[in-house]
Write a protein that holds these residues in place. Structure first.
Motif, PDB file in Angstrom:
ATOM      1  N   SER A  64       0.836  -1.203   0.000  1.00 16.76           N
ATOM      2  CA  SER A  64       0.000   0.000   0.000  1.00 16.76           C
ATOM      3  C   SER A  64       0.867   1.249   0.000  1.00 16.76           C
ATOM      4  O   SER A  64       0.581   2.221  -0.717  1.00 16.76           O
ATOM      5  CB  SER A  64      -0.931   0.000   1.221  1.00 16.76           C
ATOM      6  OG  SER A  64      -1.814  -1.098   1.186  1.00 16.76           O
ATOM      7  N   GLN A  65       1.931   1.235   0.807  1.00 14.73           N
ATOM      8  CA  GLN A  65       2.858   2.361   0.821  1.00 14.73           C
ATOM      9  C   GLN A  65       3.545   2.505  -0.532  1.00 14.73           C
ATOM     10  O   GLN A  65       3.732   3.625  -1.025  1.00 14.73           O
ATOM     11  CB  GLN A  65       3.901   2.172   1.925  1.00 14.73           C
ATOM     12  CG  GLN A  65       3.332   2.248   3.329  1.00 14.73           C
ATOM     13  CD  GLN A  65       4.384   1.908   4.385  1.00 14.73           C
ATOM     14  OE1 GLN A  65       5.445   1.355   4.082  1.00 14.73           O
ATOM     15  NE2 GLN A  65       4.076   2.222   5.630  1.00 14.73           N
ATOM     16  N   GLN A  66       3.921   1.377  -1.112  1.00 13.95           N
ATOM     17  CA  GLN A  66       4.554   1.406  -2.428  1.00 13.95           C
ATOM     18  C   GLN A  66       3.605   2.014  -3.458  1.00 13.95           C
ATOM     19  O   GLN A  66       4.008   2.866  -4.266  1.00 13.95           O
ATOM     20  CB  GLN A  66       4.926  -0.005  -2.863  1.00 13.95           C
ATOM     21  CG  GLN A  66       5.378  -0.109  -4.321  1.00 13.95           C
ATOM     22  CD  GLN A  66       5.528  -1.542  -4.795  1.00 13.95           C
ATOM     23  OE1 GLN A  66       6.103  -2.364  -4.109  1.00 13.95           O
ATOM     24  NE2 GLN A  66       4.997  -1.844  -5.975  1.00 13.95           N
ATOM     25  N   ALA A  67       2.352   1.586  -3.440  1.00 12.18           N
ATOM     26  CA  ALA A  67       1.385   2.083  -4.415  1.00 12.18           C
ATOM     27  C   ALA A  67       1.216   3.594  -4.305  1.00 12.18           C
ATOM     28  O   ALA A  67       1.182   4.306  -5.318  1.00 12.18           O
ATOM     29  CB  ALA A  67       0.043   1.383  -4.214  1.00 12.18           C
ATOM     30  N   ALA A  68       1.134   4.104  -3.071  1.00 12.37           N
ATOM     31  CA  ALA A  68       0.962   5.553  -2.884  1.00 12.37           C
ATOM     32  C   ALA A  68       2.153   6.312  -3.439  1.00 12.37           C
ATOM     33  O   ALA A  68       1.997   7.344  -4.112  1.00 12.37           O
ATOM     34  CB  ALA A  68       0.767   5.864  -1.402  1.00 12.37           C
ATOM     35  N   TYR A  69       3.356   5.820  -3.169  1.00  9.88           N
ATOM     36  CA  TYR A  69       4.574   6.495  -3.641  1.00  9.88           C
ATOM     37  C   TYR A  69       4.673   6.440  -5.171  1.00  9.88           C
ATOM     38  O   TYR A  69       4.935   7.463  -5.826  1.00  9.88           O
ATOM     39  CB  TYR A  69       5.800   5.833  -3.015  1.00  9.88           C
ATOM     40  CG  TYR A  69       7.114   6.394  -3.505  1.00  9.88           C
ATOM     41  CD1 TYR A  69       7.643   7.544  -2.943  1.00  9.88           C
ATOM     42  CD2 TYR A  69       7.822   5.777  -4.534  1.00  9.88           C
ATOM     43  CE1 TYR A  69       8.860   8.074  -3.385  1.00  9.88           C
ATOM     44  CE2 TYR A  69       9.027   6.293  -4.994  1.00  9.88           C
ATOM     45  CZ  TYR A  69       9.540   7.436  -4.411  1.00  9.88           C
ATOM     46  OH  TYR A  69      10.735   7.952  -4.869  1.00  9.88           O
ATOM     47  N   VAL A  70       4.449   5.264  -5.731  1.00 11.37           N
ATOM     48  CA  VAL A  70       4.609   5.092  -7.181  1.00 11.37           C
ATOM     49  C   VAL A  70       3.559   5.893  -7.941  1.00 11.37           C
ATOM     50  O   VAL A  70       3.866   6.547  -8.947  1.00 11.37           O
ATOM     51  CB  VAL A  70       4.538   3.597  -7.550  1.00 11.37           C
ATOM     52  CG1 VAL A  70       4.525   3.413  -9.066  1.00 11.37           C
ATOM     53  CG2 VAL A  70       5.725   2.852  -6.946  1.00 11.37           C
ATOM     54  N   ALA A  93      13.101   2.845  -6.674  1.00 15.74           N
ATOM     55  CA  ALA A  93      13.520   3.875  -5.716  1.00 15.74           C
ATOM     56  C   ALA A  93      12.877   3.632  -4.355  1.00 15.74           C
ATOM     57  O   ALA A  93      13.525   3.817  -3.308  1.00 15.74           O
ATOM     58  CB  ALA A  93      13.147   5.257  -6.243  1.00 15.74           C
ATOM     59  N   PHE A  94      11.605   3.214  -4.346  1.00 15.79           N
ATOM     60  CA  PHE A  94      10.901   2.979  -3.082  1.00 15.79           C
ATOM     61  C   PHE A  94      11.556   1.868  -2.269  1.00 15.79           C
ATOM     62  O   PHE A  94      11.681   1.965  -1.045  1.00 15.79           O
ATOM     63  CB  PHE A  94       9.438   2.630  -3.354  1.00 15.79           C
ATOM     64  CG  PHE A  94       8.643   2.318  -2.119  1.00 15.79           C
ATOM     65  CD1 PHE A  94       8.152   3.338  -1.324  1.00 15.79           C
ATOM     66  CD2 PHE A  94       8.405   1.002  -1.736  1.00 15.79           C
ATOM     67  CE1 PHE A  94       7.429   3.059  -0.166  1.00 15.79           C
ATOM     68  CE2 PHE A  94       7.688   0.708  -0.588  1.00 15.79           C
ATOM     69  CZ  PHE A  94       7.189   1.740   0.196  1.00 15.79           C
ATOM     70  N   HIS A  95      11.993   0.801  -2.958  1.00 15.80           N
ATOM     71  CA  HIS A  95      12.545  -0.360  -2.251  1.00 15.80           C
ATOM     72  C   HIS A  95      14.076  -0.336  -2.171  1.00 15.80           C
ATOM     73  O   HIS A  95      14.665  -1.307  -1.665  1.00 15.80           O
ATOM     74  CB  HIS A  95      12.114  -1.650  -2.950  1.00 15.80           C
ATOM     75  CG  HIS A  95      10.648  -1.942  -2.814  1.00 15.80           C
ATOM     76  ND1 HIS A  95      10.083  -2.372  -1.643  1.00 15.80           N
ATOM     77  CD2 HIS A  95       9.633  -1.858  -3.715  1.00 15.80           C
ATOM     78  CE1 HIS A  95       8.780  -2.549  -1.808  1.00 15.80           C
ATOM     79  NE2 HIS A  95       8.484  -2.239  -3.058  1.00 15.80           N
ATOM     80  N   GLU A  96      14.698   0.723  -2.636  1.00 17.01           N
ATOM     81  CA  GLU A  96      16.158   0.742  -2.685  1.00 17.01           C
ATOM     82  C   GLU A  96      16.764   0.480  -1.301  1.00 17.01           C
ATOM     83  O   GLU A  96      16.432   1.143  -0.311  1.00 17.01           O
ATOM     84  CB  GLU A  96      16.653   2.089  -3.202  1.00 17.01           C
ATOM     85  CG  GLU A  96      18.165   2.139  -3.384  1.00 17.01           C
ATOM     86  CD  GLU A  96      18.651   3.443  -3.984  1.00 17.01           C
ATOM     87  OE1 GLU A  96      19.843   3.536  -4.292  1.00 17.01           O
ATOM     88  OE2 GLU A  96      17.829   4.371  -4.148  1.00 17.01           O
ATOM     89  N   GLY A  97      17.640  -0.495  -1.232  1.00 21.61           N
ATOM     90  CA  GLY A  97      18.300  -0.835   0.024  1.00 21.61           C
ATOM     91  C   GLY A  97      17.517  -1.764   0.919  1.00 21.61           C
ATOM     92  O   GLY A  97      18.042  -2.242   1.933  1.00 21.61           O
ATOM     93  N   ARG A  98      16.275  -2.032   0.572  1.00 23.74           N
ATOM     94  CA  ARG A  98      15.460  -2.937   1.401  1.00 23.74           C
ATOM     95  C   ARG A  98      14.672  -3.924   0.533  1.00 23.74           C
ATOM     96  O   ARG A  98      13.573  -4.354   0.889  1.00 23.74           O
ATOM     97  CB  ARG A  98      14.509  -2.130   2.291  1.00 23.74           C
ATOM     98  CG  ARG A  98      13.666  -1.110   1.547  1.00 23.74           C
ATOM     99  CD  ARG A  98      12.735  -0.380   2.473  1.00 23.74           C
ATOM    100  NE  ARG A  98      11.883   0.548   1.743  1.00 23.74           N
ATOM    101  CZ  ARG A  98      10.865   1.201   2.284  1.00 23.74           C
ATOM    102  NH1 ARG A  98      10.563   1.017   3.550  1.00 23.74           N
ATOM    103  NH2 ARG A  98      10.137   2.027   1.561  1.00 23.74           N
TER     104      ARG A  98
END
Length: 227
Positions: A64-70, A93-98
């Motif tokens: 859900s957080q990913q969807a809002a950001y993207v 970019a949202f998941h970079e490093g994780r």
């Protein structure tokens, strides 16, 4: 409207529990998991009857957080091809490093979900299906408007999605992988050739410079001849 405190408490419990399970493994007993979280086992089981429920809650929140950001990044663009490229870059970019957290959650659901796996996968499909259809429709509209080169809109959107997911997994197996050069290659070789200028701009011909009106030739007068 702000979410209820109990809901926030449940999500916080899920986030912390997933961090423990990543470190200790999915085989950790509920007693030890509850102790690591500083709660009683009945409290943990009240919120999450099984580990699969816990992992599902954490995954749904992350997506859900990913969807809002993207979506916010995509909406900065109007051209259908630019929007697809924004999707590719924004997810990474949202998941970079994780990236490993997302992979762990999906694997944990498959490992612990049991009979709930089809239901969980169906929920995930519903989240992305509406977006996929809308993206493909935009590409088709762009083709009709002459701003996208003729192509299979559905195949294009699925290809971009496959690049999103595949590069995420690649980053987990090889954290040294640099994504910007890959993004640039995808843009130059796949997406940019499909982006056309508006049809009106392509077909419009330059207005010719008007020629000055020609002057009428002067009438020649016959010279009188002496007889």
């Amino acid at each position: 409207m702000p979410r209820a405190p109990d809901h926030e408490k449940r999500l916080d419990l899920a986030r912390r529990a997933v961090a423990v399970l990543e470190r200790e493994g999915l085989g950790l007993s509920t007693e030890r998991l509850a102790a690591a979280l500083g709660v009683k086992r009945p409290t943990l089981l009240y919120h999450f009857p099984t580990v699969s429920h816990l992992v599902e809650a954490a995954l749904v929140e992350l997506l859900s957080q990913q969807a809002a950001y993207v979506i916010a990044e995509i909406e900065r663009h109007a051209h259908p091809i630019d929007r697809l490229y924004a999707q590719l870059r924004a997810v990474h970019a949202f998941h970079e490093g994780r990236e490993a957290r997302l992979v762990f959650l999906t694997q944990a659901i498959a490992a612990s979900g049991g009979a709930r796996v089809p239901e969980i996968l169906a929920r995930g499909t519903q989240v992305f299906e509406a977006f996929r259809r809308a993206a493909a429709d935009r590409v088709r509209e762009g083709i009709r408007a002459g701003i996208v080169a003729p192509c299979d809109a559905d195949a294009l959107v699925v290809t971009v999605r496959a690049l999103v997911d595949g590069l995420m997994i690649h980053r987990v197996t090889d954290p040294t992988l640099a994504l910007p050069p890959v993004h640039a290659f995808v843009w130059e070789r796949l997406l940019a050739p499909l982006k056309l200028e508006p049809r009106a701009a392509v077909t419009a011909k330059p207005t010719p410079t008007p020629k000055p009106p020609s002057r009428a030739p002067r009438a020649r007068t016959k010279q009188s001849t002496k007889s």
